[in-house]
Scaffold this motif. Sequence first.
Motif, mmCIF file in Angstrom:
data_model
loop_
_atom_site.group_PDB
_atom_site.id
_atom_site.type_symbol
_atom_site.label_atom_id
_atom_site.label_comp_id
_atom_site.label_asym_id
_atom_site.label_seq_id
_atom_site.Cartn_x
_atom_site.Cartn_y
_atom_site.Cartn_z
ATOM 1 N N HIS A 314 -14.668 -1.792 -3.580
ATOM 2 C CA HIS A 314 -15.365 -0.593 -4.190
ATOM 3 C C HIS A 314 -16.669 -0.230 -3.352
ATOM 4 N N ARG A 315 -17.540 -1.283 -3.149
ATOM 5 C CA ARG A 315 -18.829 -1.245 -2.381
ATOM 6 C C ARG A 315 -18.583 -1.019 -1.038
ATOM 7 N N PHE A 316 -17.576 -1.657 -0.391
ATOM 8 C CA PHE A 316 -17.222 -1.464 1.099
ATOM 9 C C PHE A 316 -16.752 0.094 1.195
ATOM 10 N N LEU A 317 -15.794 0.664 0.482
ATOM 11 C CA LEU A 317 -15.568 1.903 0.557
ATOM 12 C C LEU A 317 -16.587 2.862 0.269
ATOM 13 N N ALA A 318 -17.480 2.625 -0.567
ATOM 14 C CA ALA A 318 -18.589 3.524 -0.791
ATOM 15 C C ALA A 318 -19.670 3.615 0.379
ATOM 16 N N ASP A 319 -19.732 2.481 0.893
ATOM 17 C CA ASP A 319 -20.684 2.357 2.158
ATOM 18 C C ASP A 319 -20.285 3.025 3.389
ATOM 19 N N VAL A 320 -19.101 2.922 3.677
ATOM 20 C CA VAL A 320 -18.480 3.471 5.125
ATOM 21 C C VAL A 320 -18.212 5.067 4.943
ATOM 22 N N PRO A 321 -18.709 5.510 5.996
ATOM 23 C CA PRO A 321 -18.566 7.024 6.033
ATOM 24 C C PRO A 321 -17.226 7.576 6.279
ATOM 25 N N ILE A 322 -16.262 7.637 5.435
ATOM 26 C CA ILE A 322 -15.028 8.089 5.325
ATOM 27 C C ILE A 322 -14.856 9.276 4.670
ATOM 28 N N SER A 323 -13.794 10.071 4.643
ATOM 29 C CA SER A 323 -13.578 11.408 4.066
ATOM 30 C C SER A 323 -12.887 11.619 2.777
ATOM 31 N N TYR A 324 -11.524 10.547 2.611
ATOM 32 C CA TYR A 324 -11.090 10.687 1.537
ATOM 33 C C TYR A 324 -10.464 9.259 1.484
ATOM 34 N N LEU A 325 -9.506 9.112 0.072
ATOM 35 C CA LEU A 325 -8.809 7.723 0.029
ATOM 36 C C LEU A 325 -7.290 8.113 -0.434
ATOM 37 N N HIS A 326 -6.296 7.397 0.008
ATOM 38 C CA HIS A 326 -5.035 7.384 -0.672
ATOM 39 C C HIS A 326 -4.837 6.106 -1.392
ATOM 40 N N VAL A 327 -5.047 6.307 -2.779
ATOM 41 C CA VAL A 327 -5.099 4.759 -3.586
ATOM 42 C C VAL A 327 -3.806 4.712 -4.240
ATOM 43 N N PHE A 328 -3.387 3.273 -3.762
ATOM 44 C CA PHE A 328 -1.815 2.917 -4.336
ATOM 45 C C PHE A 328 -2.146 1.826 -5.148
ATOM 46 N N THR A 329 -1.464 1.895 -6.429
ATOM 47 C CA THR A 329 -1.416 0.645 -7.435
ATOM 48 C C THR A 329 -0.135 -0.362 -6.966
ATOM 49 N N TYR A 330 -0.756 -1.647 -6.607
ATOM 50 C CA TYR A 330 0.370 -2.510 -6.273
ATOM 51 C C TYR A 330 1.641 -2.553 -7.349
ATOM 52 N N SER A 331 2.835 -2.876 -6.576
ATOM 53 C CA SER A 331 3.827 -2.957 -7.539
ATOM 54 C C SER A 331 4.870 -4.063 -6.675
ATOM 55 N N GLU A 332 5.280 -4.980 -7.594
ATOM 56 C CA GLU A 332 6.109 -6.118 -6.772
ATOM 57 C C GLU A 332 7.320 -5.558 -6.329
ATOM 58 N N ARG A 333 7.518 -5.743 -5.040
ATOM 59 C CA ARG A 333 9.046 -5.280 -4.329
ATOM 60 C C ARG A 333 9.563 -6.458 -4.032
ATOM 61 N N PRO A 334 10.980 -6.315 -4.485
ATOM 62 C CA PRO A 334 11.869 -7.555 -4.295
ATOM 63 C C PRO A 334 11.874 -7.987 -2.707
ATOM 64 N N ASN A 335 12.040 -9.188 -2.575
ATOM 65 C CA ASN A 335 12.266 -9.850 -1.168
ATOM 66 C C ASN A 335 11.021 -9.724 -0.252
ATOM 67 N N THR A 336 9.465 -9.524 -0.964
ATOM 68 C CA THR A 336 8.334 -9.655 -0.265
ATOM 69 C C THR A 336 7.661 -10.857 -0.603
ATOM 70 N N PRO A 337 6.911 -11.486 0.296
ATOM 71 C CA PRO A 337 6.167 -12.591 -0.020
ATOM 72 C C PRO A 337 5.270 -12.589 -1.356
ATOM 73 N N ALA A 338 4.782 -11.340 -1.041
ATOM 74 C CA ALA A 338 3.631 -10.955 -2.385
ATOM 75 C C ALA A 338 4.449 -11.001 -3.760
ATOM 76 N N SER A 339 5.628 -10.687 -3.855
ATOM 77 C CA SER A 339 6.214 -10.781 -5.270
ATOM 78 C C SER A 339 6.305 -11.853 -5.953
ATOM 79 N N SER A 340 6.081 -13.216 -5.086
ATOM 80 C CA SER A 340 5.992 -14.352 -5.840
ATOM 81 C C SER A 340 4.765 -14.931 -5.935
ATOM 82 N N PHE A 341 3.558 -14.270 -5.498
ATOM 83 C CA PHE A 341 2.337 -14.817 -5.512
ATOM 84 C C PHE A 341 2.085 -15.181 -6.765
ATOM 85 N N ALA A 342 0.989 -16.009 -6.846
ATOM 86 C CA ALA A 342 0.359 -16.426 -8.130
ATOM 87 C C ALA A 342 -0.690 -15.600 -8.851
ATOM 88 N N TYR A 343 -1.195 -15.326 -9.927
ATOM 89 C CA TYR A 343 -2.121 -14.689 -10.549
ATOM 90 C C TYR A 343 -1.952 -13.074 -10.328
#
Length: 452
Positions: A314-343
């Motif tokens: 949040h702090r990084f995005l507030a500081d850099v001079p950008i115009s807009y964001l596309h925000v995605f909520t993470y969702s677990e996708r099958p067969n991707t490494p992140a789907s089995s990550f802890a926490y």
Amino acid sequence: MPRVAIHTLGCKLNYAESSMLGKQFADRGFDVVDFEEPADVYVINTCSVTERADRECRQIIRRALRRSSNPFVIVTGCYAQLEPEEVASIEGVDVVLGSKEKFRLFEHVPSFEKRSCPGVFVSDIGAADDFGVAYSTNATDRTRAFLKVQDGCDYRCSFCTIPLARGTSRSQPITACVEQARLLVQQGYKEIVLTGVNVGDYGKYIGANLLDLLTSLVAIEGLERLRISSIEPNLLTDAILECVANERKLCKHFHIPLQSGSDEMLRAMRRRYTTRDYRDLIERIRRRLPDCGIGVDVIVGFPGETERHFEETHRFLADVPISYLHVFTYSERPNTPASSFAYPVEPKVRFKRNEELRILSRKKKRAFYQAALGRQFDVLMEGDVHNGMRMGFSDTYIRVAVLEDQAQENEIVAVAITDVTDDFCVGRVVARRQNVSEMLPAISDAERLAAL
């Protein structure tokens, strides 16, 4: 005349490919109608970036079945490639086509008669070496044309299914891109948007690069604008930046995925840059192109993202001079490494963080629009009309509204910005088809940056 309706989910690349599917149907005597109308055949071109995209696809299939009596339903695209059995199990689906089979629809579906068991045509995408030509056609009623120049991705981000759905990076030769772009100009399109999975990777295996392609395309007579849909930060070179700065036809607008403002999260995501790299890039863009529109993709709720990590983002995005964001909520996708990550992050925390960044995005966009007040921009008007106002976009990706009778669809007009809302700028047409660089009032780079 049989009727076909095509619905597209996801990225601009999918829209380009859907347009070509529409052309295939039209060439065979079909009437291509709006998806909200009754049709004999429904084609759903799917996305599978998030679980929400999968869910939306299932809802759209059910909508199509309610709209017409016993229609023939074809599902293709990324969701079909990744989960063909799941798609085939949805009641009413007649055919499932994978990514490679999408453009050979009529080979796999010679007739559109309902069948008792769905036909599934999905092959190994790892062996994909074909390209699948795609660009906007007369079957598409958009003002801006989409031109597919690249497909697939060699990156292996830990959260992403795209390489699994579309295969490795491959590009269309420059000569073919130029030929198709000329055709789009002849059809009346004034702006072409270059699309692909990883457009910055263009030409990797064919002895070319994105700069070569841009140089060739801007030479096309009659082309007014050329826009890059999205580009990875590590692939946006100083040479490309300089080309955009010096060439009038190239839109001063970049969409540059970030995904996280935390270096720890970037490493977990297997991204190819640090926050310092990203900040340096944005600052170089702003020094060379102070008015440039800069959009950013960001993911919240990635596994292991603590409150500290999110605050860093949040702090990084507030500081850099950008115009807009596309925000995605993470969702677990099958067969991707992140789907089995802890926490994993609790869903309610993911949604809360998403809303916080959406609020920041609205503030960023409002500030970017506020900087346009009192200035003039060339605006390509679109067909959308709301409450007597016609909408369009500047080359810097400012959404502009003018009185409907002041401009026509697909017309480029010079607009003086007179007011700002949260969603668009309001303007007054002052001239037609003039170069915006000749009309901008004097304003220092420091003043422009201060507004952001």
